[in-house]
Design a protein around this motif. Structure first.
Motif, PDB file in Angstrom:
ATOM      1  N   LYS A  20       0.845  -1.199   0.000  1.00 15.20           N
ATOM      2  CA  LYS A  20       0.000   0.000   0.000  1.00 15.20           C
ATOM      3  C   LYS A  20       0.878   1.246   0.000  1.00 15.20           C
ATOM      4  O   LYS A  20       1.820   1.365   0.787  1.00 15.20           O
TER       5      LYS A  20
ATOM      6  N   SER B 104       1.574   5.422   0.290  1.00 13.64           N
ATOM      7  CA  SER B 104       1.152   6.519   1.159  1.00 13.64           C
ATOM      8  C   SER B 104       1.930   7.765   0.775  1.00 13.64           C
ATOM      9  O   SER B 104       2.764   7.752  -0.141  1.00 13.64           O
ATOM     10  N   ASP B 105       1.662   8.857   1.494  1.00  8.93           N
ATOM     11  CA  ASP B 105       2.405  10.083   1.215  1.00  8.93           C
ATOM     12  C   ASP B 105       3.885   9.914   1.532  1.00  8.93           C
ATOM     13  O   ASP B 105       4.745  10.566   0.920  1.00  8.93           O
TER      14      ASP B 105
ATOM     15  N   THR C  88       5.941   6.567  -1.673  1.00 11.68           N
ATOM     16  CA  THR C  88       5.353   6.815  -2.976  1.00 11.68           C
ATOM     17  C   THR C  88       5.673   5.688  -3.944  1.00 11.68           C
ATOM     18  O   THR C  88       6.405   4.747  -3.618  1.00 11.68           O
TER      19      THR C  88
ATOM     20  N   ALA D  83      -1.298   7.968  -3.532  1.00  8.68           N
ATOM     21  CA  ALA D  83      -1.277   7.532  -2.138  1.00  8.68           C
ATOM     22  C   ALA D  83      -2.624   6.902  -1.786  1.00  8.68           C
ATOM     23  O   ALA D  83      -3.685   7.397  -2.185  1.00  8.68           O
ATOM     24  N   GLY D  84      -2.589   5.814  -1.050  1.00  2.00           N
ATOM     25  CA  GLY D  84      -3.809   5.096  -0.690  1.00  2.00           C
ATOM     26  C   GLY D  84      -4.090   3.918  -1.601  1.00  2.00           C
ATOM     27  O   GLY D  84      -4.930   3.074  -1.276  1.00  2.00           O
TER      28      GLY D  84
END
Length: 605
Positions: A540, A542-543, A546, A584-585
């Motif tokens: 996964k 995220s900020d 990347t 992100a996400g």
């Protein structure tokens, strides 16, 4: 009729039947609709074809034998293990619901068309059947919720042989001269049908299990035995043959240690031929005067069948189920009639006409009116009805995986983590067995066969992944399912392209789907990485981590991005030209074979 004209007519029927089947496939319509229209055009509309003149006294035996083969092929799909898992409301619909439909339709036929009670009861029994040949194409277009689609699909499979037996029973009571004699005939018919059908099924299963026949002879042997059992049972007791071949097929379908797939594939091809021929022949026998003789009462009867008998049967038979009212309303609307209703109506109309039963000749046009009316009306309105009631399947996000090999199983297990339906298909039983042991849903057979067109359940599925070692078959599968899922949702493993310059040796790129994971990603490459310890991993973003960080982390490893999953759970497939932006996400699903540890070991040495 001259011999040349006879041959030309029969060949023309074959070409016309093929054309109707192909057009139905392209237009996503039940083939029965186009076959009926074609039969009416070449028969009563233009007078080009008269089956009574062409076949003469052979017409009645040909129809009988064709119905026997069609019923046998249908009964081969009735596996008791699968029936045990069918919801209780399906069992109620094909028993309690069928009886209610029969009673209401029979009463309406008697009072609206002034049919005798015997003919009205017989017509009512003929119109309780639906059938997979009309239900499955309709469901693929309508795409209702999976629960409703499964109910309708299993109703169509189960009601065909049950309805045929029901018609035979009613017919026997009609032709018998007294109640006592009717019971005797009924008992004898059951005895002959059950005994001969059971013995034939046991004998055939024993022969196949012991491999006493070479495989190339098995389809022919089964066909010969089916025809022999049907004719022999009828010789012992009139009309026991239909029951006998149905019992024989059910016995064979449930026999342990017997593989009937190649027999089923042969029978499905033969059934398509028979269905096409029967509909053309039966529709061409109808006379326009017969429809006029039915009058406006026939249209009122059709309204009763569509708006009264079906809804009442559904609501009563599902009274204690967990179905919501809107779901029951949709089930009440969808019940197109099919080949069994058409063939049996012609079969018994001929019998009753020969016996001098008044009005028997109206059974066929009346049945065809119901078939045409239900198929046309429901084909046009079922999808809007599903949307109006809120029971239409949302944009399907599931995957049909062609291939159940090691690579396909690993990919399917990875996709299952995202709450989507994944179905694997393969003709290799060892692969299918391994997939089932891994908890994956499977279809044992060729995904592009006509049997799959009828029985492969693709409800909830909107994507195709063709993952077999044969890149040409992958292309064929992609082209086959493009009309179902759309060109943007069809993917296939391609393998390395060689710059030979010989385009005639390559499949067309226009309609064979996007290259799965990239043009140079072959089955051999994926299998090699998995065999060397490669794993499909889910990461996964995220900020703080990347996509660039992700690629940097596995810079020294062999990495093949496969899928990207957005925060809402929608799965995007990596191809050569990716049209999505990972943020992100999102979750990246990749096949990764880490080689860093091996390099460190070499450095230390």
């Amino acid at each position: 009729m001259h011999e040349e004209m006879i041959g030309l007519t029969i060949a023309g029927l074959g070409v016309l039947g093929l054309s109707c089947q192909w057009l139905a496939w392209r237009m996503k319509l039940p083939a029965i609709l186009l076959l009926l229209m074609a039969g009416l055009i070449i028969g009563p509309a233009t007078g080009l074809f008269n089956p009574n003149i062409l076949f003469g006294d052979l017409l009645f035996p040909l129809i009988s034998l064709s119905v026997a083969v069609i019923l046998f092929e249908g009964s081969l799909t009735l596996n008791f293990d699968e029936i045990k898992n069918v919801r209780r409301n399906v069992k109620s619909i094909v028993t309690v619901g069928a009886i209610i439909t029969w009673m209401i339709t029979s009463a309406a036929t008697h009072y609206l068309l002034d049919f005798s009670w015997s003919l009205a009861l017989l017509f009512g029994s003929m119109t309780v059947v639906t059938g997979p040949t009309v239900i499955v194409p309709l469901l693929r277009t309508v795409r209702p919720q999976a629960k409703l689609a499964n109910i309708l699909r299993w109703e169509g499979i189960l009601i065909d042989p049950i309805g045929a037996i029901f018609v035979v029973i009613v017919y026997e009571f009609i032709v018998s001269s007294s109640t006592v004699h009717s019971l005797e005939v009924f008992g004898l018919m059951l005895l002959v049908g059950l005994v001969i059908g059971g013995v034939a099924g046991w004998l055939l299963a024993h022969v196949l299990r012991r491999h006493l026949l070479p495989e190339y002879l098995q389809p022919f042997a089964v066909l010969a035995l089916v025809l022999g059992v049907f004719a022999g049972s009828n010789a012992l007791e009139s009309e026991a043959g239909l029951l006998a071949v149905t019992v024989m097929g059910m016995w064979l379908a449930n026999a342990k240690g017997v593989n009937i797939q190649h027999i089923l594939h042969f029978k499905e091809n033969l059934t398509i031929l028979l269905i096409s021929g029967l509909f053309l022949i039966l529709a061409s026998r109808i006379q326009v005067a017969d429809f006029h003789a039915l009058g406006w009462g026939a249209l009122t009867l059709f309204a009763v069948i569509q708006l009264v008998s079906r809804p009442v049967s559904i609501f009563v038979s599902t009274m204690f189920s967990q179905l919501e009212v809107k779901e029951k309303l949709f089930l009440a609307w969808v019940a197109p009639r099919g080949i069994v209703a058409a063939a049996i109506s012609a079969l018994f109309a001929l019998k009753l006409s020969k016996d001098g039963v008044e009005g028997a000749d109206l059974l066929v046009p009346l049945t065809f009116m119901v078939i045409i009316g239900t198929v046309v009306l429901q084909s046009l309105t079922a999808r809007p009805m599903a949307k109006l009631l809120g029971v239409a399947e949302p944009s399907p996000k599931g995957f049909l995986v062609v291939g159940a090999n090691d690579v396909a199983r690993n990919i399917a297990l990875a996709l299952q983590k995202y709450d989507c339906r994944v179905v694997l298909t393969d003709s290799n039983w060892d692969y299918i067995r391994s997939a089932r042991m891994a908890g994956l849903e499977t279809y044992y057979g060729n995904a592009v066969s006509s049997h799959a067109d009828e029985y492969l359940d693709v409800i909830g599925i909107g994507h195709l992944l063709a993952i077999t070692p044969d890149k040409h078959f992958n292309a064929v599968a992609a082209m086959h399912f493009e009309s179902d899922f759309g060109s943007r949702n069809v993917f296939r493993l391609n393998g390395r392209r060689h710059n030979s310059g010989l385009e005639k040796h390559s499949a067309s790129q226009a309609h064979n789907g996007a290259a799965l994971f990239g043009e140079d990603i072959s089955y051999k490459k994926l299998a090699s990485l998995i065999n060397q310890g490669g794993e499909i991993k889910h990461t996964k973003l995220s900020d703080n981590f990347t996509l660039e960080d992700y690629y940097a982390q596995y810079k020294s490893s062999q990495l093949i991005p496969m899928f990207a999953v957005d925060p809402k759970g929608y799965i995007y497939t990596y191809t050569v030209n990716d049209e999505f932006v990972v943020k992100a996400g999102w979750t990246i699903v990749s096949l990764i074979k880490e080689v860093k540890a091996q390099e460190d070991a070499k450095t230390d040495a």
